[in-house]
Design a protein around this motif. Structure first.
Motif: not given
Length: 200
Positions: A91-108
């Protein structure tokens, strides 16, 4: 525990079609975009999970909740432009934005960019044949001329904002397989990419 999702902006991907010289290509209409805080499920809005509706946010909720309004019928990472298409009854599509780590954290990214193919728990179902919407045009859908050689979907029963002018009656591999009554060819995609539409 539910997690609220503020809607950042209107994104793309609800079913529309364009036609030029009797052929058609896909156009896009806005659908909500949601950032993804970590919350309710192991995968935010994973297949089979449900969301509520809101004017400024979408919330992941248990499907048994009275607030549940739509179910995820497919979930993919990345952009819908390069990813798998949503099922025909979406019926519809939700586009989901990436959530980045908080400042100072490592990782994708904590949660990658993606999209969820949604099906309303109750009617109306614009993704059904003739329903006037959804991210794909399918056999049974109706379209109207939108100017500049374009056509767009509308409800076959005439309840949409525009009156239907053509109905897709068959999907075939090539135009020469359409019936003689075909007045418009609509691009559908998939293994039978040509939609044969007759004038209503």
């Amino acid at each position: 525990m539910a997690c609220a999702l503020p809607v950042l902006l209107a994104a793309l991907l609800t079913g529309c079609q364009q036609a030029t010289s009797g052929s058609a290509g896909q156009d896009r209409r806005p659908t909500p975009t949601a950032p993804q805080p970590v919350g309710y499920g192991a995968v935010f809005l994973g297949t089979g999970e449900c969301s509520s509706f809101g004017t400024t946010s979408f919330t992941e909720v248990p499907c048994s909740s009275e607030r549940a309004a739509a179910r995820v019928i497919a979930r993919h990472d990345g952009s819908p432009d390069g990813g798998p298409p949503c099922p025909a009854n979406t019926d519809f599509v939700l586009h989901i934005s990436a959530q980045r780590p908080a400042s100072g954290e490592d990782g994708d990214a904590v949660i990658p960019q993606g999209y969820a193919c949604m099906r309303n728990l109750e009617p109306p179902h614009p993704g059904d044949p003739g329903g006037g919407g959804g991210p794909r045009t399918v056999v049974g859908d109706c379209v109207y001329g939108a100017g500049h050689g374009q056509v767009r979907e509308t409800a076959c029963d005439g309840t949409g904002r525009r009156k239907p002018e053509y109905k897709v009656v068959r999907a075939v591999r090539t135009r020469d397989r359409c019936p003689p009554t075909t007045a418009l060819y609509v691009e559908l995609g998939g293994t039978d990419p040509v939609g044969c539409a007759r004038r209503m």
